[in-house]
Design a protein around this motif. Sequence first.
Motif, PDB file in Angstrom:
ATOM      1  N   SER A 196       0.820  -1.217   0.000  1.00  0.00           N
ATOM      2  CA  SER A 196       0.000   0.000   0.000  1.00  0.00           C
ATOM      3  C   SER A 196       0.853   1.265   0.000  1.00  0.00           C
ATOM      4  O   SER A 196       0.345   2.358  -0.268  1.00  0.00           O
ATOM      5  N   PRO A 217      -7.053  -4.711   3.108  1.00  0.00           N
ATOM      6  CA  PRO A 217      -7.837  -3.476   2.898  1.00  0.00           C
ATOM      7  C   PRO A 217      -6.929  -2.275   2.645  1.00  0.00           C
ATOM      8  O   PRO A 217      -7.349  -1.290   2.050  1.00  0.00           O
ATOM      9  N   SER A 220      -6.386  -0.070  -0.672  1.00  0.00           N
ATOM     10  CA  SER A 220      -7.184   1.106  -1.041  1.00  0.00           C
ATOM     11  C   SER A 220      -6.416   2.403  -0.830  1.00  0.00           C
ATOM     12  O   SER A 220      -6.834   3.460  -1.322  1.00  0.00           O
ATOM     13  N   LEU A 228      -6.603  -3.563 -10.675  1.00  0.00           N
ATOM     14  CA  LEU A 228      -6.307  -4.534  -9.624  1.00  0.00           C
ATOM     15  C   LEU A 228      -6.870  -5.873 -10.094  1.00  0.00           C
ATOM     16  O   LEU A 228      -8.088  -6.065 -10.131  1.00  0.00           O
ATOM     17  N   ILE A 240     -14.502  -9.037   0.599  1.00  0.00           N
ATOM     18  CA  ILE A 240     -13.998  -7.901  -0.177  1.00  0.00           C
ATOM     19  C   ILE A 240     -14.026  -6.680   0.726  1.00  0.00           C
ATOM     20  O   ILE A 240     -15.091  -6.287   1.212  1.00  0.00           O
ATOM     21  N   SER A 243     -13.327  -0.865   2.098  1.00  0.00           N
ATOM     22  CA  SER A 243     -12.489   0.299   1.785  1.00  0.00           C
ATOM     23  C   SER A 243     -12.167   0.406   0.297  1.00  0.00           C
ATOM     24  O   SER A 243     -11.736   1.460  -0.167  1.00  0.00           O
ATOM     25  N   TYR A 244     -12.397  -0.673  -0.464  1.00  0.00           N
ATOM     26  CA  TYR A 244     -12.075  -0.631  -1.893  1.00  0.00           C
ATOM     27  C   TYR A 244     -12.949   0.386  -2.635  1.00  0.00           C
ATOM     28  O   TYR A 244     -12.620   0.799  -3.751  1.00  0.00           O
ATOM     29  N   LYS A 245     -14.062   0.789  -2.016  1.00  0.00           N
ATOM     30  CA  LYS A 245     -14.900   1.809  -2.650  1.00  0.00           C
ATOM     31  C   LYS A 245     -14.186   3.158  -2.701  1.00  0.00           C
ATOM     32  O   LYS A 245     -14.608   4.054  -3.445  1.00  0.00           O
ATOM     33  N   MET A 247     -11.144   3.570  -3.847  1.00  0.00           N
ATOM     34  CA  MET A 247     -10.179   3.605  -4.945  1.00  0.00           C
ATOM     35  C   MET A 247     -10.767   4.444  -6.082  1.00  0.00           C
ATOM     36  O   MET A 247     -11.305   3.924  -7.067  1.00  0.00           O
ATOM     37  N   LEU A 250      -9.839   3.728  -9.822  1.00  0.00           N
ATOM     38  CA  LEU A 250      -9.843   2.350 -10.294  1.00  0.00           C
ATOM     39  C   LEU A 250     -10.678   2.221 -11.573  1.00  0.00           C
ATOM     40  O   LEU A 250     -11.800   2.718 -11.655  1.00  0.00           O
ATOM     41  N   LEU A 253     -11.530  -3.873 -11.632  1.00  0.00           N
ATOM     42  CA  LEU A 253     -11.405  -4.680 -10.429  1.00  0.00           C
ATOM     43  C   LEU A 253     -11.812  -6.099 -10.784  1.00  0.00           C
ATOM     44  O   LEU A 253     -12.972  -6.367 -11.116  1.00  0.00           O
ATOM     45  N   LEU A 267     -19.835  -0.291  -4.517  1.00  0.00           N
ATOM     46  CA  LEU A 267     -18.719   0.250  -5.303  1.00  0.00           C
ATOM     47  C   LEU A 267     -19.180   1.408  -6.187  1.00  0.00           C
ATOM     48  O   LEU A 267     -18.481   1.795  -7.128  1.00  0.00           O
TER      49      LEU A 267
END
Length: 954
Positions: A196, A217, A220, A228, A240, A243-245, A247, A250, A253, A267
């Motif tokens: 990260s 996580p 992110s 990714l 999942i 916290s990936y929301k 990015m 992005l 995914l 997302l």
Amino acid sequence: MVGVKVCLLGFALVVSFGCFTFPATAQTTDPSEVTALQTIKTRLIDQMKHLNNWNKGDPCTSNWTGVLCFDTVGIDGYLHIRELQLLNMNLSGYLAPELGQLSHIQVLDFMWNEITGNIPKEIGNITSLELLLLNGNKISGSLPAEIGYLPNLDRLQVDQNQLSGPIPNSFSNLNRIKHLHLNNNSLSGQIPPELSKLSSLLHLLLDNNNLSGYLPPELSNILDLRILQLDNNHFNESEIPASYKNMSKLVKLSLRNCSLQGAIPDLSSIPHLHYLDLSWNELTGSIPSNKLSDRITTIDLSHNHLNGSIPANFSVLPHLQRLSLENNLLSGSVPSTIWENMTFTSSASLTLDLRNNSLSNILGDLHPPTNVSIRLQGNPVCNNVNKRNMVQFCQSEARGEETLGSLSNMTNICPIHACPFDDFYEYVPASPVPCFCAAPIRIGYRLKSPSFSFFPTYLDLFKDYLADSLYLDHYQISIDSFIWEQGPRLNMYLKLFPTVYNNSHIFNISEIQRIRGLFTTWAFRGSDFFGPYELLNFTLIGPYLNVNFGPQGSMISKRTLALLLFGAITCAIMIPAAIAMLIAKRKFRHHPSLSSKHLSSKISIKIDGVKVFKFKEMVLATDNFNISTQVGQGGYGKVYKGILEDNTVVAIKRAEEGSLQGQKEFLTEIELLSRLHHRNLVSLIGYCVEQGEQMLIYEFMPNGTLRDWLCVKAKERLSFGMRLHIALGSARGILYLHTEANPPIYHRDIKASNILLDSKLNAKVADFGLSRLAPVPDEEGMMPGHISTIVKGTPGYLDPEYLLTHKLTDKSDVYSLGVVFLELLTGMRPISHGKNIVREVNVAYQSGMTHSILDKCMGSYPSKCIEKFVVLALKCCMDKPEARPSMSEVVRKLESILQMLSESDTMLSECTYPNSGISAPPSSLTCVTRDPNLSSNVSGSDLVSGVIPTIRPR
């Protein structure tokens, strides 16, 4: 002591203004030789360190590929290399630890070779390194932690190897890394959360490994991350991360088949998301109802345990190409607003795969546009397929995904055979100058992680991207064919054409070097939508065959490359010896008449059945190589018709300067050719190796090439029976090469002009100039399935799989022979006015119009025989090698077709040959056709209906 600058250009020693190349002998793994060369290198560096008159300037101003520079007047005596690019050169062996001494290198490129062993940890000493490209080899072992301390590394590609072990935590120190491609290996363990810290990272490809643990996580926190891709790993009991929301940049995914559990996170806050793949996991709950990005092209949530209804947010996605929700627990209705609110162009496509759920109805319009494919099998809505026209959605056979295609087309109608050059030239498909003919550069190219599912929609955008990146016009770029591979990754075959405005039909050398440099140094502007790319091959054939990429045309010798891989970096020599060679060079200049062509010895060997001719005999036989005796020209050189002292007529192949081999290699090839004896192979009579000349003397074929007989200018035509005999003879000759020659041989350049016809029109396969020995068993007795080799051959005849992968197999010859069969059937050339013969015959056959493309000069033929011949030819030309028949199957099929003909059909023409005693060109042949079974014309559909009339082409 006066300093002397010594540069190794392509590992050829250059002293002052003189150039001397070390002997290019066979690759060696002799440890003593490697040790000796290493000692020489060490002694030279030690001597350089003690020289006076140090100069702190940089001696290596050249940016050419593969330039090594020593400078005895500066830079503390170490090797200086800016770029070492050995892409796709069939190199084997292992990477030497001494690579770490190349302390000024910026690009280290060994992609697409056969390299084994480990990655030397000493590479971590090259602090100047920016690109480390090792993908597409057989490298094993673990990733050295030392690589993580390369401060300038921008791109690390080690994908498609056999690496194992964990991803080192030290990789978190790669502050400038933008592209980290570790996919398709056997890496294991946890993805280090420390990654990260890679604030510059754009593309992280870790798919197809054995990674486990949890999804960090912390990823992110990589704010610039665009792609990714972690498919096919084993993150057991991991969810999942929500916290990936965050990015926000992005684009793609992809977490397919990662053993993920829990719910799908929201997302919708990722504004640029184009591609989402969460399929083949164990996700539960309902699909989030918040609307995804307007830019989304692909949503794949299939093969999970999702329940609830299909949310309305899928109804306002203007660029959607694929929505895959199959094999879940979804219920309720299918909203037709998904496609009703979309505007479809002619190249757009939408696939809705909703199979195997509990969907009970479709709300709204049941007449979607032809661009839309809906698959509903396995849902309750299909229980009564007659209700509301549901048959079209519930049938078991539905349109599959786009897997392969061809995108080149001709916007102009150009006359057949009007291209004024040879097979290497084509009409420029989108040329602003009508019917402009030029020789393209051919490129194998792959998108490693594209953000779309259907390519034609983005064809123009992709061409714009390439044109801008290569500084070419849009019309100069043609995409000949493409194929989707697992990943999904998109392989394609590009053709780049020279500009039509300077009245030149070829690229000049500097332009070729410029274009290749843009590909190999990743100088393209970034495209997150098309994703990272790979140059699979850069094929130079025809007028570009002898283009080199080294300085002043110098090529890196294979011996030196092998020694580099087996542990020696340089093959330097002591300064006094260099001076001695300089003196020899100057002395040599005073004798210009002693050209390199006239310095070779008269070494010869006695080979049973092969005669050694003297040079003066060849001069007499050809009237001093008079142009009137020239009967052809190929890649090897010119071909002359000669008459020996005993009045034997022969064909003499005279190698041109660029085709000359080493004496030993030439004689080895003669010895190999002498073992080939078959009635369908052109026989070698002898050779001449005198006065710097290399000539092969073959039996003379009085009726020329098959291409001559199929040419529109030919005055006499071949009947169907004759064509079948020629096809069978050719197949038998190639079968002999594959199975009975010792060692077996792959021809690699089968084409109509390499099939010669004797006085009785028997076919004989010729020209093994590009042939390669078939693979031999390894130490364990296992037989490799292919040879990895640089692409050579003739456009239109080349196996598409060989073009893309460089893997040459016996099925590559089968493909080329299949194209010859299609020529026999149609009279067409493999490529003519922008049309490909394989594609044209396929289309005609599938539409039941085979008769419309058959050669109208062929005479009568039984339709059942012609159908079987067409089917066989098309099977030989299948895209995938495994779908093609073997050469033995081809021979058997042809024999059975001939047996189907009656005796009168087998020899449909009685031919009378002139009694010239020397040659009978096509125009001299008189044929009287016997046609006992003619019937009226039938429609093209009869060719595939089982009806067996005998027809005459219209």
